[in-house]
Design an enzyme around this catalytic site. Structure first.
Site, PDB file in Angstrom:
ATOM      1  CG  ASP A  37      -2.047  -0.954   1.117  1.00 15.86           C
ATOM      2  OD1 ASP A  37      -2.869  -0.784   0.199  1.00 15.86           O
ATOM      3  OD2 ASP A  37      -2.100  -1.894   1.931  1.00 15.86           O
ATOM      4  CG  ASP A  74      -7.048  -3.799  -0.071  1.00 19.64           C
ATOM      5  OD1 ASP A  74      -6.744  -4.157   1.076  1.00 19.64           O
ATOM      6  OD2 ASP A  74      -6.483  -2.866  -0.678  1.00 19.64           O
TER       7      ASP A  74
HETATM    8  C1  DX5 Z   1      -6.368   0.331   3.032  1.00 22.90           C
HETATM    9  C2  DX5 Z   1      -5.440  -0.625   2.347  1.00 22.90           C
HETATM   10  C3  DX5 Z   1      -5.538  -2.033   2.755  1.00 22.90           C
HETATM   11  C4  DX5 Z   1      -5.322  -2.285   4.224  1.00 22.90           C
HETATM   12  C5  DX5 Z   1      -6.081  -3.516   4.580  1.00 22.90           C
HETATM   13  O1  DX5 Z   1      -6.268   1.574   2.405  1.00 22.90           O
HETATM   14  O2  DX5 Z   1      -5.651  -0.586   0.956  1.00 22.90           O
HETATM   15  O3  DX5 Z   1      -4.662  -2.834   1.976  1.00 22.90           O
HETATM   16  O4  DX5 Z   1      -3.986  -2.444   4.585  1.00 22.90           O
HETATM   17  O5  DX5 Z   1      -5.972  -3.711   5.933  1.00 22.90           O
HETATM   18  P1  DX5 Z   1      -6.969  -4.636   6.738  1.00 22.90           P
HETATM   19  O6  DX5 Z   1      -6.846  -6.014   6.204  1.00 22.90           O
HETATM   20  O7  DX5 Z   1      -6.497  -4.500   8.142  1.00 22.90           O
HETATM   21  O8  DX5 Z   1      -8.357  -4.076   6.558  1.00 22.90           O
HETATM   22 ZN    ZN Z   2      -4.553  -1.923  -0.278  1.00 20.25          ZN
END
Ligand code: DX5
Ligand code: ZN
Length: 224
Positions: free
Chosen positions: A43, A178
């Site tokens: 990310d 995601d």
């Molecule tokens: C949020 C990101 C995600 C995030 C997901 O903007 O795109 O990839 O890291 O994290 P979790 O799995 O904790 O929701």
């Molecule tokens: Zn992401």
């Protein structure tokens, strides 16, 4: 290896390293690989498009040297097109951009592909899939976000399952999900058509390999 082109409808797991311990990133990725991870979700945040700041091409290049897993970059930044060359040089395998913030979407997708990478679009929860219609020939995958971009650890938004179904129907492309993905939510998204399960906070707490394996297996059982 073209990761998304070779998926063949398999359910795969990808750790979102946003929730990892950045002081030992290579070890963190190795632990998820032991749990069956096949892709790293990286990310990138700029404190403009989203109110958070994460890592850039320098960290991606180090990680690419330290792991044999392909790295997929999720650009959550203004002017994403300007970062494509640096990530390509860093040795990543794929890049996805948000249509909500990308001027000249097709040109940016073409630029990603011209550097030998796979190209994706990421859709925030309120974004309609119809924005993809005229970009489909340039796309290798779609990231249907199930939380608003910006942070790990947010609550899963259930309405996004219906969007997964629509995106899969209209595109036939591999769908990544995601945000808020756990052993509980993964089956719902896989049944809707998702095949790439990105998970951050549900993986990087406790034993990483066990958590990663649990999510992948929960997803696979949903379509057995
Ligand atoms: C949020 C990101 C995600 C995030 C997901 O903007 O795109 O990839 O890291 O994290 P979790 O799995 O904790 O929701
Ligand atoms: Zn992401």
């Amino acid at each position: 290896m073209r990761f998304f082109a070779s998926l063949d409808d398999r359910v795969v797991g990808a750790p979102s390293i946003l929730a990892a311990d950045f002081a030992c990133l290579a070890d963190e990725v190795r632990r998820t690989r032991d749990g069956g991870a096949e892709l790293v979700h990286f990310d990138v945040m700029d404190n403009h498009f989203v109110p958070n700041l994460s890592a850039g091409p320098v960290v991606a290049a180090s990680l690419a040297r330290a792991t044999d897993l392909p790295i997929e970059v999720h650009l959550q930044v203004e002017r994403p097109e300007s970062l494509v060359p640096a990530f390509a040089d860093a040795g990543v395998a794929a890049v996805c951009v948000h249509p909500e913030i990308t001027q000249h979407l097709n040109r940016t997708l073409e630029e990603i592909k011209s550097r030998g990478l796979e190209a994706g679009c990421a859709l925030s929860p309120a974004t309609t899939p119809s924005v993809l219609k005229y970009a489909l020939p340039y796309l290798d995958y779609v990231n249907v976000m199930s939380v608003n971009p910006g942070f790990g650890g947010q609550a899963f938004i259930p309405e996004t399952a219906e969007k997964v179904r629509r995106v899969r129907e209209m595109s036939g492309l591999p769908v990544m999900v995601d945000g808020g993905i756990t052993e509980k939510t993964a089956p719902l998204m896989v049944r809707a058509g998702a095949r790439v399960l990105v998970a951050g906070s549900a993986v990087f707490r406790g034993d990483r390999a066990t958590a990663m394996r649990g999510i992948i297996e929960a997803g696979r059982r949903a379509v057995e």
